[in-house]
Design an enzyme around this catalytic site. Structure first.
Site, PDB file in Angstrom:
ATOM      1  N   GLU A  34       2.522  43.657 -41.968  1.00  0.00           N
ATOM      2  CA  GLU A  34       3.800  44.196 -42.444  1.00  0.00           C
ATOM      3  C   GLU A  34       3.596  45.414 -43.332  1.00  0.00           C
ATOM      4  O   GLU A  34       4.465  46.262 -43.445  1.00  0.00           O
ATOM      5  CB  GLU A  34       4.556  43.108 -43.235  1.00  0.00           C
ATOM      6  N   HIS A  67     -15.106  29.425 -28.234  1.00  0.00           N
ATOM      7  CA  HIS A  67     -14.986  28.791 -26.923  1.00  0.00           C
ATOM      8  C   HIS A  67     -13.709  29.201 -26.207  1.00  0.00           C
ATOM      9  O   HIS A  67     -13.354  28.625 -25.178  1.00  0.00           O
ATOM     10  CB  HIS A  67     -15.058  27.272 -27.074  1.00  0.00           C
ATOM     11  N   LYS A 110      16.735  41.171 -36.075  1.00  0.00           N
ATOM     12  CA  LYS A 110      17.808  40.479 -36.794  1.00  0.00           C
ATOM     13  C   LYS A 110      19.164  41.028 -36.387  1.00  0.00           C
ATOM     14  O   LYS A 110      20.100  40.264 -36.135  1.00  0.00           O
ATOM     15  CB  LYS A 110      17.641  40.661 -38.312  1.00  0.00           C
TER      16      LYS A 110
END
Ligand code: PA5
Length: 445
Positions: free
Chosen positions: A286, A307, A421
């Site tokens: 951010e 793995h 948003k």
């Protein structure tokens, strides 16, 4: 005393010493900008002095409230998202355990909600709460974020239904702005205890405020020692570049970015560090990912992810470097005993502690990855204690700020977070978003 040190040994094939030295000029300029508070986002620098300047009377209230919750509740529900959630969870997982809820202990279990909008997740936590005494800490700086607000509505009702409006006052704790926002108004109206997210501390830099400290204290961690560790970092990490591993870490990331690396993979060999890596990813992602720039912060836990991601890291696109957090002293060890029959052929691993095997995995991996063309920055954490973790948190916060200024971005805003948003609110029909709704629905078809 430094609890978190840079080991640049495994960079020698990728960066020459003079490059690290040369980057010092820019790192010191960035650090000076931070110190003089004259850079972008300079109204969000409260975190820089927090380890010394924190509100001592609120700190005492946090400890008293945590004690109350430890006495009256089986479960603490922590409601928050992003910077209002990750820090607390990261510290509790690391200092206590990722199995914290399953351990024998005299502190409440902790569940985290309001960090997604998934109904199954919420229903499962609600069903875990059945028949248990619960308390809630809702954390939202703005007091309006949809995910935590929605979860708080549900858990507030649960608490009021169970304990009544008066009883709820002993069980609901709100961490939010000191004066403004829906949550603050609601808390004041209902008489809930409140803690403050300081104006000048952004969410991702807020773990050492009440945002992180209250849940961390409920979990039984020593928040005095956590702050003391951060305070030591605050003092140590003012040093000049030559003696400052934090600035060097920022500079090295920057050098690698300019050499074409686009991913910083934060690695540890301790699964308890996984949520700390999530906190790191938010902090750096951010702060730096803007203006079409920035390293993509990623993470892995080894040997687990060797793995799965190991093949790509060793042999895939050469896009990344690793930041390896090397915990020098594990919280506890396990002695591996010899087996007379040795049917599984594992006696070559025995008569030693398991941490030695983990260290050989670390050494083998770092040699393989660097030979495969992946630069490795090693950050050595002395141990897993409150002091060391507090130190590390401050180290990463400052490194992130310096790194962001070196990159030429504002490390303290997050304009990009708003886009989803706006669309979500429009699609949900939130008042004020009517115009966008039809256009978005047409795009979705
Ligand atoms: O770092 C940030 O600013 C964000 O991650 C916020 O912390 C997150 O969006 C939650 O915001 P708020 O605390 O206002 O609910």
């Amino acid at each position: 005393m430094s609890y978190f040190k840079l080991n640049a040994k495994y960079l020698s094939d990728f960066i020459a010493p003079h490059e690290i030295e040369a980057a010092g000029v820019q790192a010191m300029l960035a650090a000076d900008t931070l110190e003089k508070k004259c850079g972008l986002g300079n109204d969000f620098l409260g975190w820089t002095t927090l380890p010394a300047d924190y509100d001592k009377s609120e700190f005492s209230r946090i400890k008293a409230a945590a004690e109350k919750v430890r006495k009256n509740s089986d479960i603490l529900i922590v409601i928050g998202i992003g910077g209002s959630y990750l820090g607390a969870r990261a510290v509790i997982d690391l200092l206590k355990s990722p199995f914290y809820n399953n351990l024998k202990k005299d502190t409440p279990d902790i569940y985290y909600v309001g960090n997604n909008i998934n109904p199954t997740y919420l229903n499962e936590v609600l069903s875990i709460c059945e028949g248990k005494d619960i308390a809630v800490n809702v954390i939202s700086k703005s007091g309006t974020t949809t995910e935590p607000a929605l979860a708080f509505r549900i858990f507030r009702k649960l608490i009021i239904d169970k304990y009544g409006k008066e009883g709820a006052k002993d069980r609901i704790f709100c961490t939010t702005d000191k004066a403004k926002g829906t949550l603050k108004q609601l808390a004041d109206t209902e008489g809930y205890e409140t803690f403050v997210v300081p104006d000048d501390v952004g969410g991702r830099y807020s773990v050492l405020t009440a945002v992180g400290l209250f849940p961390i204290a409920v979990a039984g961690c020593d928040i005095d020692a956590l702050m003391a560790g951060a305070a030591e970092a605050m003092n140590d990490l003012k040093a000049d570049y030559a003696d400052n591993d934090c600035y060097k870490y920022a500079a090295i990331r920057n050098i690698l970015y300019r050499k074409g690396k686009s991913v910083d993979l934060l690695v540890s060999y301790d699964p308890a560090f996984t949520m700390m890596a999530e906190w790191f990813k938010q902090l750096f992602g951010e702060s730096e990912g803007k203006d079409n720039k920035g390293l993509y912060p990623s993470s892995a836990t080894f040997s687990t992810d060797l793995h799965s991601l190991g093949q790509f890291i060793q042999d895939g696109s050469r896009i990344m470097f690793e930041t390896v957090v090397d915990i020098k002293k594990p919280k506890c060890d396990l002695f591996l005993e010899d087996d007379a029959e040795n049917l599984d052929g594992l006696n070559f691993l025995t008569n030693q502690n398991m941490s030695v095997v983990n260290r050989k995995a670390f050494e083998g991996t770092i040699l393989a990855h660097t030979e495969g063309g992946v630069p490795n920055i090693v950050l050595e954490l002395d141990d897993v204690s409150e002091k060391s973790v507090g130190y590390m948190i401050y180290f990463f916060e400052k490194a992130c700020a310096v790194s962001g200024y070196m990159l030429g971005v504002n490390p303290f805003n997050q304009p990009g977070v708003e886009s989803y948003k706006k669309n979500m609110f429009a699609l949900l029909g939130k008042p004020g978003y009517e115009d966008q709704k039809a256009a978005l629905e047409a795009k979705l078809g």
